[in-house]
Design a protein around this motif. Structure first.
Motif, PDB file in Angstrom:
ATOM      1  N   LYS A  86       0.815  -1.221   0.000  1.00 49.47           N
ATOM      2  CA  LYS A  86       0.000   0.000   0.000  1.00 49.47           C
ATOM      3  C   LYS A  86       0.843   1.264   0.000  1.00 49.47           C
ATOM      4  O   LYS A  86       0.298   2.364   0.075  1.00 49.47           O
ATOM      5  N   ASN A  87       2.170   1.109  -0.075  1.00 45.79           N
ATOM      6  CA  ASN A  87       3.050   2.260   0.100  1.00 45.79           C
ATOM      7  C   ASN A  87       3.714   2.734  -1.193  1.00 45.79           C
ATOM      8  O   ASN A  87       4.676   3.503  -1.144  1.00 45.79           O
ATOM      9  N   LEU A  88       3.229   2.276  -2.332  1.00 47.13           N
ATOM     10  CA  LEU A  88       3.807   2.724  -3.592  1.00 47.13           C
ATOM     11  C   LEU A  88       3.712   4.236  -3.727  1.00 47.13           C
ATOM     12  O   LEU A  88       2.714   4.852  -3.337  1.00 47.13           O
ATOM     13  N   ALA A  89       4.750   4.855  -4.287  1.00 48.50           N
ATOM     14  CA  ALA A  89       4.663   6.255  -4.693  1.00 48.50           C
ATOM     15  C   ALA A  89       3.902   6.327  -6.017  1.00 48.50           C
ATOM     16  O   ALA A  89       3.616   5.302  -6.648  1.00 48.50           O
ATOM     17  N   ASP A 120       8.733  -0.097   2.375  1.00 52.62           N
ATOM     18  CA  ASP A 120       8.427  -1.487   2.711  1.00 52.62           C
ATOM     19  C   ASP A 120       9.269  -2.389   1.810  1.00 52.62           C
ATOM     20  O   ASP A 120      10.075  -1.920   0.996  1.00 52.62           O
ATOM     21  N   GLN A 121       9.096  -3.686   1.945  1.00 54.54           N
ATOM     22  CA  GLN A 121       9.939  -4.609   1.182  1.00 54.54           C
ATOM     23  C   GLN A 121       9.804  -4.376  -0.323  1.00 54.54           C
ATOM     24  O   GLN A 121      10.798  -4.391  -1.060  1.00 54.54           O
ATOM     25  N   ASN A 122       8.595  -4.136  -0.781  1.00 51.70           N
ATOM     26  CA  ASN A 122       8.363  -3.943  -2.211  1.00 51.70           C
ATOM     27  C   ASN A 122       9.095  -2.703  -2.724  1.00 51.70           C
ATOM     28  O   ASN A 122       9.778  -2.735  -3.756  1.00 51.70           O
ATOM     29  N   ASN A 123       8.954  -1.591  -1.993  1.00 52.53           N
ATOM     30  CA  ASN A 123       9.626  -0.367  -2.423  1.00 52.53           C
ATOM     31  C   ASN A 123      11.144  -0.482  -2.327  1.00 52.53           C
ATOM     32  O   ASN A 123      11.866   0.082  -3.159  1.00 52.53           O
ATOM     33  N   ARG A 124      11.640  -1.212  -1.326  1.00 55.81           N
ATOM     34  CA  ARG A 124      13.094  -1.376  -1.220  1.00 55.81           C
ATOM     35  C   ARG A 124      13.642  -2.153  -2.413  1.00 55.81           C
ATOM     36  O   ARG A 124      14.744  -1.871  -2.895  1.00 55.81           O
ATOM     37  N   ILE A 125      12.883  -3.121  -2.890  1.00 52.61           N
ATOM     38  CA  ILE A 125      13.308  -3.870  -4.083  1.00 52.61           C
ATOM     39  C   ILE A 125      13.379  -2.934  -5.293  1.00 52.61           C
ATOM     40  O   ILE A 125      14.352  -2.952  -6.058  1.00 52.61           O
TER      41      ILE A 125
END
Length: 484
Positions: free
Chosen positions: A81-84, A160-165
């Motif tokens: 839910k934290n995508l830019a 979050d993990q997704n954004n760090r990737i």
């Protein structure tokens, strides 16, 4: 990209009518639109379909768009839910490519289409995807990850993990030299080595220079720089962006001085929130001012500047972790429908517009709401430490290992605390302290930014371990975050 000083934020009816002059069939929003109910209605009235791509929190009513892509809209099952805004659009492109792949649109031998025009074309501009025609080369969307990384870090979304990737993969491309002329030019002008790019470079060196264009002039300059394939042209634009950023810093310093003078007559400790306005403040810099004051006083802050017609106030707010700023503004709006003309944002940041005459009533209403939502303990800033480090563990290799990680909002770099003797100290840049510290017989270079008063002979310091690069020489450096 509409000028925000002239048209404000989001897909407003005025912007829709401006777009209609180009006779588009479809309007696509990026990083906005979830609150643009009136703008989407106007587009529908004029016969255009609207695709909203956004990450901001929706209001009570969703716009009547043909399609909405937003991980934070009701019913969306996307796990991150934290995508830019840039991350949302990147996933839209991934899904579009998958659909076109399933339709047999791509061939491995076909030549790629030329890049789409930077400025929205009229009816004579061929669309990027032509219905019924096959034989396109499949686009390599990984080539966009440098931009995705930059936009994700610069928008200060939770890593979050997704954004760090996403950020990690973008940084790997930058380090490998697989990035555009614009980002390379910005790294050069900021005196940073792209081969050693870290997430902090994107947040503290590249992002502010790009944002300075939109804050002071026109964001088109930043976009032109990022899209440039010409190294010389990109360097000229990066130089101008650097000049704008220096001007922005000067304006910000002046605004902070005015704000601090105004706060001298206020018992900040008695307030749960801070709202400030000065008619000399620059509309493009009030968000940074609010952020600085929030960090200093650990309270939700809203800074206001006059609109171009001087009849309205444009506000930009920043909040502490315990207060969801958009929800707080929503509560003010529900209780006092006449106060806020429009607002939007998310937990940590929000923007709003009020009439000049409503400033004092808004300040009082906002303070009442914040007092209901926060406790006294919420206003006490808490600094977390990972403990002490042995002197022999503070070395360059350790600093390099830390710098290589993806730190940022919601995933902070580790902080350590220790006792140090202050061996020497001097003021640099008029407002920073350069220190030489001693612990267990070893000496360490350190910086304390934004503080120029002499330190005592011994201090207990909260610090991060970082790499300082100067004249191609890399050394370990401690960055003091807090001392007592």
């Amino acid at each position: 990209v509409p000028n925000r000083f002239e048209y404000g934020y989001g897909l407003t009816p005025e912007i829709v009518r401006l777009a209609a002059q180009e006779h588009p069939d479809i309007l696509i929003t990026v990083d906005n639109g979830i609150a643009s109910v009136d703008g989407v209605n106007e587009a529908n009235r004029l016969g255009m379909q609207v695709l909203v791509t956004d990450h901001h929190l929706p209001g009570d009513t969703l716009p009547d768009a043909a399609c909405i892509v937003n991980p934070n809209q009701p019913g969306c099952t996307f796990p991150s839910k934290n995508l830019a805004g840039v991350g949302v659009m990147f996933y839209v492109l991934l899904a579009l490519r998958a659909e076109l792949r399933a339709r047999g649109t791509y061939t491995s031998t076909a030549q790629p289409l030329p890049s789409p025009p930077l400025i929205r074309g009229g009816s004579d501009t061929p669309p990027l995807i032509r219905g019924g025609r096959e034989g396109f080369a499949e686009p390599k969307l990984a080539e966009l990850l440098d931009l995705v990384a930059l936009g994700t870090v610069a928008d200060v979304v939770k890593l979050d993990q997704n954004n760090r990737i996403l950020v990690q993969q973008g940084l790997l491309r930058i380090r490998a030299g697989k990035t555009g002329a614009g980002i390379n030019a910005l790294f050069q002008i900021a005196k940073k080595n792209p081969a050693r790019a870290v997430s902090q470079d994107l947040s503290f060196a590249i992002g502010p220079r790009l944002n300075a264009a939109g804050r002071l002039e026109d964001m088109r300059l930043g976009i032109d720089c990022l899209l440039s394939d010409d190294e010389d042209a990109a360097m000229l634009m990066a130089t101008r962006l650097d000049e704008l950023n220096r001007e922005r810093r000067s304006i910000e310093t002046d605004m902070q001085e005015v704000a601090m003078a105004a706060l001298e007559s206020i018992q900040v400790a008695d307030n749960y929130s801070l709202a400030l306005f000065d008619e000399t403040w620059h509309q493009g810099v009030i968000g940074i001012l609010a952020s600085r004051l929030k960090d200093k006083f650990h309270r939700p802050v809203i800074a206001f500047a006059l609109s171009a017609d001087k009849a309205e106030l444009k506000g930009s707010g920043r909040s502490i972790g315990a207060l969801h700023l958009r929800d707080a503004l929503d509560l003010v709006s529900k209780r006092h429908p006449q106060l806020i003309k429009k607002f939007g944002g998310h937990a940590a940041a929000a923007g709003l517009t009020i009439d000049l005459a409503q400033y004092e009533p808004f300040v009082a209403a906002f303070e009442r709401v914040v007092r209901e939502l926060l406790s006294v303990s919420d206003l006490q800033q808490k600094l977390d430490s990972d403990g002490a480090l042995a002197a022999q563990d503070i070395h360059l290799e350790f600093a390099q290992q830390l710098d290589a990680q993806i730190w940022g909002q919601g995933f902070p770099a580790p902080l350590f605390d220790d006792d140090f003797a202050v061996e020497s100290q001097r003021v640099v840049g008029e407002k920073h302290l350069k220190l030489r510290l001693r612990k267990a017989g070893q000496f360490f270079e350190a910086m304390l930014f934004g503080y120029a008063e002499p330190l005592p002979d011994t201090i207990h310091a909260l610090y991060s371990v970082s790499v300082n690069e100067y004249n191609d020489r890399r050394t370990v450096q401690l960055l003091i975050r807090h001392w007592e």
